[in-house]
Write an enzyme that holds these catalytic residues in place. Structure first.
Site, short mmCIF file in Angstrom:
data_model
loop_
_atom_site.label_atom_id
_atom_site.label_comp_id
_atom_site.label_asym_id
_atom_site.label_seq_id
_atom_site.Cartn_x
_atom_site.Cartn_y
_atom_site.Cartn_z
N GLY A 46 1.20 -1.14 0.26
CA GLY A 46 0.12 -0.04 -0.13
C GLY A 46 0.77 1.54 -0.17
O GLY A 46 2.21 0.66 -0.17
N GLN A 51 2.96 10.04 1.18
CA GLN A 51 3.74 9.43 1.48
C GLN A 51 4.82 9.60 0.82
O GLN A 51 6.88 9.38 0.63
CB GLN A 51 4.33 7.72 1.98
CG GLN A 51 3.26 7.38 2.97
CD GLN A 51 3.24 5.59 2.92
OE1 GLN A 51 1.79 5.43 2.50
NE2 GLN A 51 4.16 5.36 3.89
N CYS A 94 5.22 -0.16 7.67
CA CYS A 94 4.98 1.00 7.06
C CYS A 94 6.43 1.17 6.00
O CYS A 94 7.14 1.69 6.97
CB CYS A 94 4.64 1.78 8.04
SG CYS A 94 4.54 3.34 7.27
N LEU A 95 6.13 1.59 5.07
CA LEU A 95 7.25 1.92 4.25
C LEU A 95 8.09 3.33 4.87
O LEU A 95 9.17 4.46 4.42
CB LEU A 95 6.69 2.18 2.41
CG LEU A 95 6.66 0.83 2.42
CD1 LEU A 95 5.85 1.98 0.51
CD2 LEU A 95 7.49 -0.21 2.04
N HIS A 136 -5.20 1.16 7.62
CA HIS A 136 -3.97 1.50 7.56
C HIS A 136 -3.24 3.04 6.98
O HIS A 136 -2.71 3.81 6.87
CB HIS A 136 -2.34 0.88 7.52
CG HIS A 136 -1.01 1.44 7.14
ND1 HIS A 136 0.22 0.42 8.28
CD2 HIS A 136 -0.38 1.80 6.25
CE1 HIS A 136 0.66 0.84 7.92
NE2 HIS A 136 0.86 2.04 6.56
N GLU A 137 -4.00 2.55 5.55
CA GLU A 137 -3.88 3.78 3.90
C GLU A 137 -4.33 4.92 4.38
O GLU A 137 -4.34 6.12 4.71
CB GLU A 137 -3.73 3.17 2.99
CG GLU A 137 -2.24 2.45 2.69
CD GLU A 137 -1.26 2.52 2.76
OE1 GLU A 137 -0.98 3.42 2.88
OE2 GLU A 137 -0.48 1.82 3.13
N HIS A 140 -2.86 7.41 6.98
CA HIS A 140 -1.87 8.27 7.07
C HIS A 140 -2.78 9.58 6.11
O HIS A 140 -2.16 10.26 6.29
CB HIS A 140 -1.28 7.89 5.22
CG HIS A 140 -0.31 6.81 5.62
ND1 HIS A 140 1.39 7.12 6.69
CD2 HIS A 140 -0.26 5.35 5.29
CE1 HIS A 140 1.59 6.50 6.61
NE2 HIS A 140 1.46 5.14 5.95
O1 K1U Z 1 3.64 2.23 4.12
C1 K1U Z 1 2.85 1.62 3.93
O2 K1U Z 1 1.53 2.60 3.91
C2 K1U Z 1 3.20 0.68 3.15
C3 K1U Z 1 2.64 -0.70 4.09
C4 K1U Z 1 1.07 -0.55 4.33
C5 K1U Z 1 1.03 -2.06 5.52
C6 K1U Z 1 1.92 -3.45 5.60
C7 K1U Z 1 1.08 -4.31 6.21
C8 K1U Z 1 -0.09 -4.31 6.73
C9 K1U Z 1 -0.35 -2.87 6.89
C10 K1U Z 1 -0.83 -1.88 5.69
C11 K1U Z 1 3.51 -1.46 3.47
O3 K1U Z 1 3.17 -1.83 2.41
S1 K1U Z 1 4.88 -2.41 4.63
C12 K1U Z 1 5.31 -3.93 3.54
C13 K1U Z 1 4.72 -4.65 3.61
O4 K1U Z 1 3.65 -5.21 4.15
C14 K1U Z 1 5.68 -5.65 2.82
C15 K1U Z 1 6.46 -5.67 1.72
C16 K1U Z 1 6.27 -6.81 0.52
C17 K1U Z 1 6.09 -7.99 0.36
C18 K1U Z 1 4.80 -7.79 1.29
C19 K1U Z 1 4.14 -7.00 2.18
ZN ZN Z 2 2.11 3.30 6.00
#
Ligand code: K1U
Ligand code: ZN
Length: 174
Positions: A46, A51, A94-95, A136-137, A140
């Site tokens: 996401g 972001q 979260c990125l 979660h998004e 943000h």
């Molecule tokens: O920063 C963000 O909003 C993105 C975040 C979204 C998220 C992840 C987990 C639960 C709720 C919301 C991410 O994508 S973190 C990275 C991640 O989860 C992932 C990375 C590579 C493969 C699979 C998952």
């Molecule tokens: Zn996030």
């Protein structure tokens, strides 16, 4: 398409409220495509426009597994119209908080209204990881990060590490 830089916490912009989008035009579609490329490259499931430094109510999501083929969702002006009483807990990342993860409890199901890539009004009933990711998004878009649900002690520990991480990144870039 071009990849954008993801903003890392602490950064004041991540705490601001994003503005509603007035119309889905070609410029917005370029932003949606760029955000999707940025999210896939990270990699993540996401990404909210804030972001990448843009205070618009826009989200991209793709929770499909590598072997399933891509299944992107573009959510313009998403609004949660239902949250279940039943909750579920996922380990969230979260990125904007690289390297940090925590178990967060949220409503297990949510229903949303949104506008899609083609400017059409839609609704969606989500559960499981999709419901968690949508919430979660949308957080943000309202300046909320998952660390805000943790104890002050845990949140401060993560923030301290991120400040150090950003200082080290700056040294590499300079
Ligand atoms: O920063 C963000 O909003 C993105 C975040 C979204 C998220 C992840 C987990 C639960 C709720 C919301 C991410 O994508 S973190 C990275 C991640 O989860 C992932 C990375 C590579 C493969 C699979 C998952
Ligand atoms: Zn996030």
């Amino acid at each position: 398409m071009s990849k954008k830089k993801i903003i890392i916490e602490p950064d004041n912009i991540l705490r601001e409220k994003s503005e509603p989008i007035e119309k889905v035009d070609d410029e917005l579609k370029i932003l949606m495509d760029d955000m999707l490329e940025t999210m896939y490259a990270a990699p993540g499931i996401g990404l909210a426009a804030v972001q990448v430094g843009i205070l618009k109510r826009l989200i991209v999501i793709d929770i499909s597994k590598n072997d399933e083929g891509k299944d992107p969702l573009f959510l313009v002006n998403p609004e949660i119209i239902f949250r279940s009483k039943k909750t579920s807990t996922y380990e969230e990342g979260c990125l904007s908080l690289p390297g940090h993860y925590a178990e967060i409890e949220r409503p297990a199901e949510c229903h949303i209204n949104y506008i899609d890539y083609n400017g059409k009004q839609k609704n969606l009933k989500a559960d499981g990881l999709l419901a968690t990711c949508i919430q979660h998004e949308i957080d943000h878009l309202d300046g909320v990060l998952f660390i805000d649900y943790l104890s002050k002690l845990k949140k401060d520990m993560i923030l301290k590490k991120l400040i150090k991480h950003k200082k080290e990144l700056k040294k590499i870039i300079l």
